[in-house]
Design a protein around this motif. Structure first.
Motif, PDB file in Angstrom:
ATOM      1  N   ILE A  46      11.550  -2.708  -7.473  1.00  0.00           N
ATOM      2  CA  ILE A  46      10.342  -3.318  -8.013  1.00  0.00           C
ATOM      3  C   ILE A  46       9.273  -2.236  -8.181  1.00  0.00           C
ATOM      4  O   ILE A  46       8.994  -1.465  -7.257  1.00  0.00           O
ATOM      5  N   VAL A  47       8.692  -2.193  -9.382  1.00  0.00           N
ATOM      6  CA  VAL A  47       7.676  -1.195  -9.722  1.00  0.00           C
ATOM      7  C   VAL A  47       6.359  -1.915  -9.993  1.00  0.00           C
ATOM      8  O   VAL A  47       6.321  -2.871 -10.771  1.00  0.00           O
ATOM      9  N   ILE A  48       5.275  -1.463  -9.355  1.00  0.00           N
ATOM     10  CA  ILE A  48       3.947  -2.011  -9.610  1.00  0.00           C
ATOM     11  C   ILE A  48       3.303  -1.248 -10.775  1.00  0.00           C
ATOM     12  O   ILE A  48       3.272  -0.011 -10.774  1.00  0.00           O
ATOM     13  N   LEU A  49       2.800  -1.988 -11.744  1.00  0.00           N
ATOM     14  CA  LEU A  49       2.106  -1.414 -12.903  1.00  0.00           C
ATOM     15  C   LEU A  49       0.618  -1.702 -12.755  1.00  0.00           C
ATOM     16  O   LEU A  49       0.225  -2.862 -12.574  1.00  0.00           O
ATOM     17  N   THR A  50      -0.215  -0.679 -12.806  1.00  0.00           N
ATOM     18  CA  THR A  50      -1.642  -0.906 -12.571  1.00  0.00           C
ATOM     19  C   THR A  50      -2.513   0.123 -13.282  1.00  0.00           C
ATOM     20  O   THR A  50      -2.109   1.272 -13.463  1.00  0.00           O
ATOM     21  N   ALA A  51      -3.708  -0.324 -13.661  1.00  0.00           N
ATOM     22  CA  ALA A  51      -4.707   0.575 -14.237  1.00  0.00           C
ATOM     23  C   ALA A  51      -5.650   1.089 -13.165  1.00  0.00           C
ATOM     24  O   ALA A  51      -6.552   1.881 -13.446  1.00  0.00           O
ATOM     25  N   TYR A  52      -5.469   0.641 -11.940  1.00  0.00           N
ATOM     26  CA  TYR A  52      -6.348   1.008 -10.828  1.00  0.00           C
ATOM     27  C   TYR A  52      -5.685   2.045  -9.917  1.00  0.00           C
ATOM     28  O   TYR A  52      -4.498   2.340 -10.047  1.00  0.00           O
ATOM     29  N   ASP A  53      -6.453   2.574  -9.000  1.00  0.00           N
ATOM     30  CA  ASP A  53      -5.942   3.523  -8.021  1.00  0.00           C
ATOM     31  C   ASP A  53      -5.067   2.768  -7.016  1.00  0.00           C
ATOM     32  O   ASP A  53      -5.568   1.924  -6.264  1.00  0.00           O
ATOM     33  N   TRP A  54      -3.794   3.051  -7.012  1.00  0.00           N
ATOM     34  CA  TRP A  54      -2.893   2.276  -6.157  1.00  0.00           C
ATOM     35  C   TRP A  54      -2.887   2.742  -4.698  1.00  0.00           C
ATOM     36  O   TRP A  54      -2.230   2.139  -3.863  1.00  0.00           O
ATOM     37  N   GLU A  55      -3.623   3.819  -4.400  1.00  0.00           N
ATOM     38  CA  GLU A  55      -3.640   4.310  -3.019  1.00  0.00           C
ATOM     39  C   GLU A  55      -4.148   3.243  -2.050  1.00  0.00           C
ATOM     40  O   GLU A  55      -3.704   3.158  -0.908  1.00  0.00           O
ATOM     41  N   GLU A  56      -5.074   2.415  -2.516  1.00  0.00           N
ATOM     42  CA  GLU A  56      -5.646   1.404  -1.632  1.00  0.00           C
ATOM     43  C   GLU A  56      -4.655   0.290  -1.298  1.00  0.00           C
ATOM     44  O   GLU A  56      -4.845  -0.425  -0.309  1.00  0.00           O
ATOM     45  N   ILE A  57      -3.589   0.153  -2.087  1.00  0.00           N
ATOM     46  CA  ILE A  57      -2.599  -0.889  -1.787  1.00  0.00           C
ATOM     47  C   ILE A  57      -1.243  -0.298  -1.420  1.00  0.00           C
ATOM     48  O   ILE A  57      -0.275  -1.041  -1.215  1.00  0.00           O
ATOM     49  N   ALA A  58      -1.153   1.031  -1.347  1.00  0.00           N
ATOM     50  CA  ALA A  58       0.146   1.688  -1.155  1.00  0.00           C
ATOM     51  C   ALA A  58       0.844   1.214   0.110  1.00  0.00           C
ATOM     52  O   ALA A  58       2.045   0.897   0.103  1.00  0.00           O
ATOM     53  N   GLU A  59       0.094   1.151   1.210  1.00  0.00           N
ATOM     54  CA  GLU A  59       0.707   0.773   2.481  1.00  0.00           C
ATOM     55  C   GLU A  59       1.212  -0.667   2.446  1.00  0.00           C
ATOM     56  O   GLU A  59       2.338  -0.956   2.847  1.00  0.00           O
ATOM     57  N   GLU A  60       0.361  -1.581   1.954  1.00  0.00           N
ATOM     58  CA  GLU A  60       0.778  -2.980   1.865  1.00  0.00           C
ATOM     59  C   GLU A  60       1.930  -3.148   0.880  1.00  0.00           C
ATOM     60  O   GLU A  60       2.856  -3.936   1.107  1.00  0.00           O
ATOM     61  N   ALA A  61       1.879  -2.385  -0.224  1.00  0.00           N
ATOM     62  CA  ALA A  61       2.928  -2.476  -1.240  1.00  0.00           C
ATOM     63  C   ALA A  61       4.294  -2.111  -0.664  1.00  0.00           C
ATOM     64  O   ALA A  61       5.298  -2.774  -0.938  1.00  0.00           O
ATOM     65  N   LYS A  62       4.317  -1.061   0.141  1.00  0.00           N
ATOM     66  CA  LYS A  62       5.582  -0.646   0.755  1.00  0.00           C
ATOM     67  C   LYS A  62       6.094  -1.708   1.720  1.00  0.00           C
ATOM     68  O   LYS A  62       7.298  -1.950   1.818  1.00  0.00           O
TER      69      LYS A  62
END
Length: 269
Positions: A74-90
């Motif tokens: 699963i790949v997240i596509l975003t126009a925003y900085d994904w660093e703020e959700i990286a931990e939760e995303a993993k």
């Protein structure tokens, strides 16, 4: 599966995937995507937008994991900085990120990375898949105009023990066969739909060359996204020996190589 609440993003991403030889479906919400996945399981990857109404990309990922397990990338596509959700995303099971606006080169690199990860898992299981006596030696001519498909197939042939020479269209394949000595290629894997010269015409010219020069028959395997009876019949009429459908898998290539090896052994007895 492409999931985005902007239809134009879905359509453009699907078009990019198509240009890479990857078929796709799309949905405008997480709920719609989950319904499609439940009805037709078997998607090889999911690209999901982070910011969507009702159900965002992270929650959609969480629900897909509940429905389909952990095997599907699963790949997240975003126009925003994904660093703020990286931990939760993993934590919820996201494998990679793609930035908007999406470029074909970035999409290609991420898809290739995901496929390579899956191939490493398959390669770690290769001994049990192939068996003790199923390693294949010999030179394969792989004729394919799509770079991603070419890379995937080369990985699979390598796992099976075969080395590969590449041709990017039918005319190049014919010229390579002409330039090589008889028996140089153990088999030829030929894409059907290609520019300049398609697989049918390339096969006909190779068969004509064999007849004119008295060369031995080289097995030619058709590779096509079409599985209709008329397409299979057309391939055999052109002089092809086997027919496999895209996207090709390690198991299918292994099965075809085993079949060709068995036919070769029987002809030599």
């Amino acid at each position: 599966m492409v999931i985005d609440d902007d239809q134009s993003v879905c359509e453009s991403t699907a078009a990019m995937l198509g240009a890479l030889g990857i078929s796709s479906d799309w949905a405008l919400s997480g709920t719609e995507a989950l319904t499609k996945i439940a009805k037709a399981p078997g998607y090889d990857a999911v690209i999901v937008d982070w910011k969507m109404p009702v159900m965002d990309g992270l929650e959609t990922t969480r629900q897909i994991r509940k429905l389909a397990g952990n095997k599907i990338p699963i790949v997240i596509l975003t126009a925003y900085d994904w660093e703020e959700i990286a931990e939760e995303a993993k934590k919820v099971g996201v494998n990679a990120f793609l930035a908007k606006p999406l470029f074909r080169s970035k999409l290609y690199n991420v898809m290739l990375e995901l496929i390579s990860d899956r191939q490493q898992l398959e390669q770690s299981q290769a001994t049990s898949l192939l068996g003790d006596n199923a390693a294949f030696s010999g030179q394969i001519l792989l004729v394919e105009d799509n770079e991603l498909n070419m890379e995937i197939a080369i990985e699979f042939f390598g796992i099976c023990g075969a080395s590969v020479e590449k041709a990017w269209d039918g005319s190049e394949a014919v010229e390579l066969v002409k330039a090589r000595p008889e028996g140089y290629y153990a088999s030829i894997f030929m894409d059907i739909q290609m520019p300049i010269m398609d697989g049918y015409e390339a096969t006909r010219q190779i068969r004509q060359l064999e007849q004119q020069q008295g060369r031995k028959h080289t097995p030619i395997v058709a590779m096509s996204a079409n599985a209709f009876n008329e397409d299979v019949s057309k391939a055999y009429l052109a002089g092809m020996d086997e027919y496999i459908t895209k996207p090709v898998s390690l198991q299918e290539i292994k099965k075809v190589l085993q079949s060709l090896e068995e036919k070769k052994r029987q002809s030599e007895e």
